[in-house]
Design a protein around this motif. Structure first.
Motif, PDB file in Angstrom:
ATOM      1  N   ALA A 120       0.813  -1.217   0.000  1.00 49.24           N
ATOM      2  CA  ALA A 120       0.000   0.000   0.000  1.00 49.24           C
ATOM      3  C   ALA A 120       0.846   1.267   0.000  1.00 49.24           C
ATOM      4  CB  ALA A 120      -0.934   0.004   1.216  1.00 49.24           C
ATOM      5  N   TYR A 175       0.044   5.887   5.153  1.00 44.33           N
ATOM      6  CA  TYR A 175       0.505   4.596   5.683  1.00 44.33           C
ATOM      7  C   TYR A 175       1.808   4.703   6.459  1.00 44.33           C
ATOM      8  CZ  TYR A 175      -3.108   2.624   2.671  1.00 44.33           C
ATOM      9  OH  TYR A 175      -4.309   2.344   2.055  1.00 44.33           O
ATOM     10  N   LEU A 213      -6.454  -3.022   5.849  1.00 46.49           N
ATOM     11  CA  LEU A 213      -6.022  -3.420   4.516  1.00 46.49           C
ATOM     12  C   LEU A 213      -6.516  -4.824   4.186  1.00 46.49           C
ATOM     13  CD1 LEU A 213      -2.387  -1.991   4.429  1.00 46.49           C
ATOM     14  CD2 LEU A 213      -4.257  -1.354   2.898  1.00 46.49           C
ATOM     15  N   ASP A 251      -7.029  -1.494  -0.157  1.00 49.40           N
ATOM     16  CA  ASP A 251      -6.291  -0.234  -0.180  1.00 49.40           C
ATOM     17  C   ASP A 251      -7.185   0.874  -0.725  1.00 49.40           C
ATOM     18  OD1 ASP A 251      -4.513   1.818  -0.422  1.00 49.40           O
ATOM     19  OD2 ASP A 251      -3.053   0.742  -1.618  1.00 49.40           O
ATOM     20  N   ASN A 272      -5.100   3.684  -3.011  1.00 49.56           N
ATOM     21  CA  ASN A 272      -4.601   3.296  -4.318  1.00 49.56           C
ATOM     22  C   ASN A 272      -5.696   2.764  -5.235  1.00 49.56           C
ATOM     23  OD1 ASN A 272      -1.850   3.930  -3.755  1.00 49.56           O
ATOM     24  ND2 ASN A 272      -1.723   2.074  -2.535  1.00 49.56           N
TER      25      ASN A 272
END
Length: 312
Positions: free
Chosen positions: A47, A260, A302, A307, A310
């Motif tokens: 991620a 993150y 996650l 994610d 993304n």
């Protein structure tokens, strides 16, 4: 110097690294060790790496844990592995073209593990990327070319006693204004510190001066419309109980905590974490519904949600 008994050779995707002092406690409040920091970055790699890709990385290092001295580092440190990609750019705060900084470009798990070994808990990046990959002299020259910004970020910074509840309320207002400007791909990220950021993805690379002006216009507009909640001025004495919309994070020389990334806070380890708009809406309605997330919570999300950033 670390005791030889604490030295561990590991192979990460074909790269050999020597890790030391893995038992060192980095977060005394919870006992989180360097080994666990390295483990977090290994797990979160799928991620965080897309967010780091081709962005020069400024690191906030805590060699002896979050209760001891820390320092920001831009230049690649001496002794860095030869395989770490790098890019040399004019110093962002220099008026001279010959003041250069060589930044690392982190694009693999081994690079993340290396940063964890250095005690680089916080990873900060700009809103733009570089071209080229910097692995040869020719490519390094190409990599000096900066692309335009690929996103607008608005940092929502609460002034006590305001907190995430007020940030969530302000975030909904910003989302509406961005939507009116045609920017609907917007992801909220709790910062792992006090507030949150909104990342609005741009369809084409844009001059950071334009994105800065866009963010400032939004902040000024919302301060005029909601003066009891929103502040666009940087004057710290005026921030009490309000949410400062920091538009300056879009300046080419500025960096923001990478989504993150861990945060080096003295109380407990938290991480910058993408959130759903449903969570932000709940946080705007309920004073205790929204909180910063721990590294374990980020990894669990996650697994369960995928994610968010993304996928946008």
């Amino acid at each position: 110097m670390a005791d030889d008994r604490t030295r561990v050779r590991v192979e990460v995707e074909g790269r050999v690294l020597v890790l030391t002092s893995l038992e060192k406690v980095m977060f005394p409040g919870t006992g989180m060790t360097k080994a666990e920091v390295v483990g977090y970055y290994r797990e979160v790699a799928p991620a965080i790496l897309p967010q780091l890709k081709n962005r020069p990385v400024t690191r906030l290092r805590f060699p002896h844990g979050v209760t001891e001295q820390s320092f920001f580092e831009k230049n690649l440190p001496s002794g860095a592995p030869s395989w770490v990609r790098r890019v040399t750019l004019v110093s962002p705060h220099s008026r001279r073209a010959d003041e250069l900084v060589t930044y690392p470009l982190i694009d693999d798990v081994a690079g993340l593990v290396w940063l964890g070994q250095l005690g680089a808990l916080e990873l900060h990046v700009p809103q733009w990327r570089v071209t080229g990959d910097g692995t040869t002299d020719d490519e390094a020259a190409a990599a000096r070319r900066q692309r335009g910004a690929d996103r607008v970020v608005i940092d929502l910074d609460p002034g006590a006693p305001a907190g995430l509840h007020e940030c969530a309320q302000a975030a909904l207002l910003v989302r509406d204004v961005l939507a009116g400007a045609g920017l609907t791909d917007v992801v909220p990220v709790t910062s792992g510190s006090k507030g949150l950021q909104l990342y609005a993805m741009l369809p084409t690379p844009t001059d950071p001066e334009q994105t800065r002006e866009m963010a400032k216009t939004i902040a000024d507009h919302l301060q005029a419309e909601h003066p009891e909640l929103v502040l666009s001025s940087m004057a710290k004495q005026a921030r009490s109980g309000k949410v400062f919309l920091d538009w300056s994070q879009n300046v080419a020389a500025k960096t923001t905590i990478c989504p993150y990334s861990l945060r080096g806070k003295k109380d407990s380890p938290f991480a910058a974490a993408p959130r759903t708009w449903a969570e932000i809406e709940e946080g705007a309605a309920d004073e205790i519904a929204l909180d910063q997330l721990t590294p374990r919570q980020v990894l669990d999300r996650l697994d369960s949600l995928g994610d968010i950033l993304n996928a946008s």
